[in-house]
Design an enzyme around this catalytic site. Structure first.
Site, PDB file in Angstrom:
ATOM      1  N   LYS A 167      -2.356  -1.918  12.186  1.00  0.00           N
ATOM      2  CA  LYS A 167      -1.462  -1.691  11.056  1.00  0.00           C
ATOM      3  C   LYS A 167      -0.738  -0.343  11.159  1.00  0.00           C
ATOM      4  O   LYS A 167      -1.136   0.525  11.937  1.00  0.00           O
ATOM      5  CB  LYS A 167      -2.241  -1.804   9.743  1.00  0.00           C
ATOM      6  CG  LYS A 167      -2.974  -3.147   9.602  1.00  0.00           C
ATOM      7  CD  LYS A 167      -2.032  -4.341   9.488  1.00  0.00           C
ATOM      8  CE  LYS A 167      -2.646  -5.675   9.850  1.00  0.00           C
ATOM      9  NZ  LYS A 167      -3.542  -6.274   8.882  1.00  0.00           N
TER      10      LYS A 167
HETATM   11  C1  PLP Z   1      -4.473  -7.447   8.526  1.00  0.00           C
HETATM   12  C2  PLP Z   1      -4.217  -8.334   7.368  1.00  0.00           C
HETATM   13  C3  PLP Z   1      -5.202  -8.657   6.422  1.00  0.00           C
HETATM   14  C4  PLP Z   1      -6.642  -8.313   6.586  1.00  0.00           C
HETATM   15  O1  PLP Z   1      -6.926  -7.000   6.829  1.00  0.00           O
HETATM   16  P1  PLP Z   1      -8.233  -6.586   7.680  1.00  0.00           P
HETATM   17  O2  PLP Z   1      -8.222  -5.106   7.605  1.00  0.00           O
HETATM   18  O3  PLP Z   1      -8.066  -7.110   9.058  1.00  0.00           O
HETATM   19  O4  PLP Z   1      -9.413  -7.175   6.987  1.00  0.00           O
HETATM   20  C5  PLP Z   1      -4.836  -9.424   5.338  1.00  0.00           C
HETATM   21  N1  PLP Z   1      -3.584  -9.854   5.173  1.00  0.00           N
HETATM   22  C6  PLP Z   1      -2.614  -9.582   6.053  1.00  0.00           C
HETATM   23  C7  PLP Z   1      -1.230 -10.083   5.791  1.00  0.00           C
HETATM   24  C8  PLP Z   1      -2.901  -8.829   7.193  1.00  0.00           C
HETATM   25  O5  PLP Z   1      -1.936  -8.584   8.071  1.00  0.00           O
END
Ligand code: PLP
Length: 420
Positions: free
Chosen positions: A200
């Site tokens: 992210k």
């Molecule tokens: C990455 C992501 C999640 C989940 O986050 P994690 O930190 O991997 O648990 C949920 N929704 C979206 C759209 C994502 O890209």
């Protein structure tokens, strides 16, 4: 010229930027935790605010929202948003047909029912008309996702939620810092969740956060993520356990560790600069691709600052017979950069399979309601076959990177007969 996939010279051999990129003060922040005698919020008070609390304050301020509750993951953040808003057993939650699997699996994880609706073909985000058509007496919430680089049509979705008295929750896991009509992504509904996973735009490896303007909701979120405990308004005496027990709400441990919070404190300082750098590079790339006849993902009207988690390219019809997976593989070989089809429609994803877990075996009625085959999502289902995406870190390099991407796509177009 031969395709790199078939042994020819690739368009590019130089490296792409590494991700994540540690902030200059990340190591110092981590060292402070190591020596602090406090590695978790569930620990004794040592005379200073925890890193977790400090980050919560910083991230709330960054988003201009009243409250932030950090979590161990974005998944955990989504779950405390859903549960704090009262979403639970048997409730229907409207989710977009395309997203990372966690958007839907978290709805299942609170024993609710994900109801998939189709997306807008240009933004790839939830289509408000499709959402409206899916509303039933059992609908409790709309879980909207800002996908890759686009903001969903929040004007229409907020209006829809208001008219039908539904809770609007934002999955802003891919949109830290994006702005829609003056508001940051994640702050436009009743609650919003972020992921700070490795991939992210703001990351500590594994982490997340939930935000809300509502102090009571924030209290429930805090208790849900710390086994029913929360931080006191006034700190306790030195070396006493800091979290207080109220016995009002049973929670789970979904807390972010002090090490992860420390990294986030450092990384947050670079977020705006990196978001801006990516947006500048993306706009140049978008124009260059448009000149070559390649469309890109659009964002909703009302977007004031677009951010990029992924850059999404739509393949023109001449690639239809080849398919996005094959084009992506060829493009990856030319660029030395992973370029993949976007997420498949969630119900068609091999990652989405509630029947594989005993915990979701809640009787015939629930099994029927969560049946993956009951959704009709023509736009979502077609999207993965014609859209490619690459990671945002590729937008953090040199201006000439744009030329490489355009050249590689041009080469594939000229040689598409060899890909068939
Ligand atoms: C990455 C992501 C999640 C989940 O986050 P994690 O930190 O991997 O648990 C949920 N929704 C979206 C759209 C994502 O890209």
């Amino acid at each position: 010229m031969t395709l790199a996939l078939h042994g020819g010279d690739p368009v590019r051999t130089t490296r792409w930027p590494l991700w994540p990129q540690p902030a200059s003060d990340a190591a110092q922040q981590l060292a402070e935790v190591l020596d602090s005698g406090r590695w978790s919020i569930s620990g004794p008070y040592r005379g200073t605010d925890t890193k977790e609390r400090t980050f919560a304050r910083m991230f709330a301020r960054y988003n201009e929202v009243g409250h932030c509750v950090p979590t161990a993951s974005g998944t955990a953040g989504l779950m405390i948003c859903l549960e704090a808003c009262g979403v639970g057993a048997g409730d229907e939650v409207i989710v977009p047909g395309i997203s990372w699997v966690a958007t839907a699996s978290t709805v299942l994880a609170v024993n609710a029912v994900p109801v998939f609706v189709d997306v807008d073909p240009d933004t790839l985000c939830m289509d408000p008309a499709a959402a409206e058509a899916a509303i039933t007496p059992a609908t409790k919430a709309i879980l909207v996702v800002h996908l890759y680089s686009a903001l969903a049509d929040m004007d229409a979705l907020r209006d829809l939620a208001r008219r039908h008295d539904l809770t609007l929750i934002e999955d802003a896991a891919q949109a830290h810092g994006a702005v829609y009509r003056g508001a940051r992504a994640g702050t436009m509904g009743r609650a919003g969740a972020f992921s700070m996973h490795h991939t992210k735009v703001l990351t500590c490896g594994e982490g997340g956060a939930a935000v809300t303007a509502d102090p009571e909701l924030a209290r429930r979120m805090a208790e849900l993520r710390a086994d029913g405990r929360h931080q006191p308004d006034q700190p306790p005496s030195l070396n006493e356990m800091e979290l207080v027990t109220t016995g009002t709400l049973m929670g789970s441990n979904r807390a972010l560790s002090e090490f992860h919070a420390a990294v986030l404190i450092a990384q947050l300082g670079g977020l705006d600069r990196q978001n801006e750098q990516r947006a500048i590079r993306a706009s140049v790339l978008e124009k260059a691709l448009a000149d070559e006849g390649f469309a890109t993902q659009q964002t909703s009207e009302g977007t004031e600052q677009r951010t990029y988690f992924g850059f999404v390219i739509r393949l023109p019809e001449e690639f239809d017979s080849i398919g996005s997976a094959a084009v992506g593989a060829a493009l990856s070989a030319e660029l030395g950069l992973p370029v993949k089809p976007i997420y498949p429609a969630i119900p068609a994803s091999p990652l989405y399979w509630p029947g594989s877990r005993r915990r979701f075996d809640l009787g015939a009625d629930y099994r029927r309601r969560i049946d993956r085959t009951r959704h009709r999502l023509p736009v979502s289902e077609r999207a993965a076959a014609r859209h490619l995406t690459f990671h945002h870190s590729a937008l953090l390099g040199e201006r000439s990177d744009v030329d490489d991407i355009v050249a590689a796509l041009g080469k594939l177009r000229d040689h598409r007969a060899e890909l068939g």
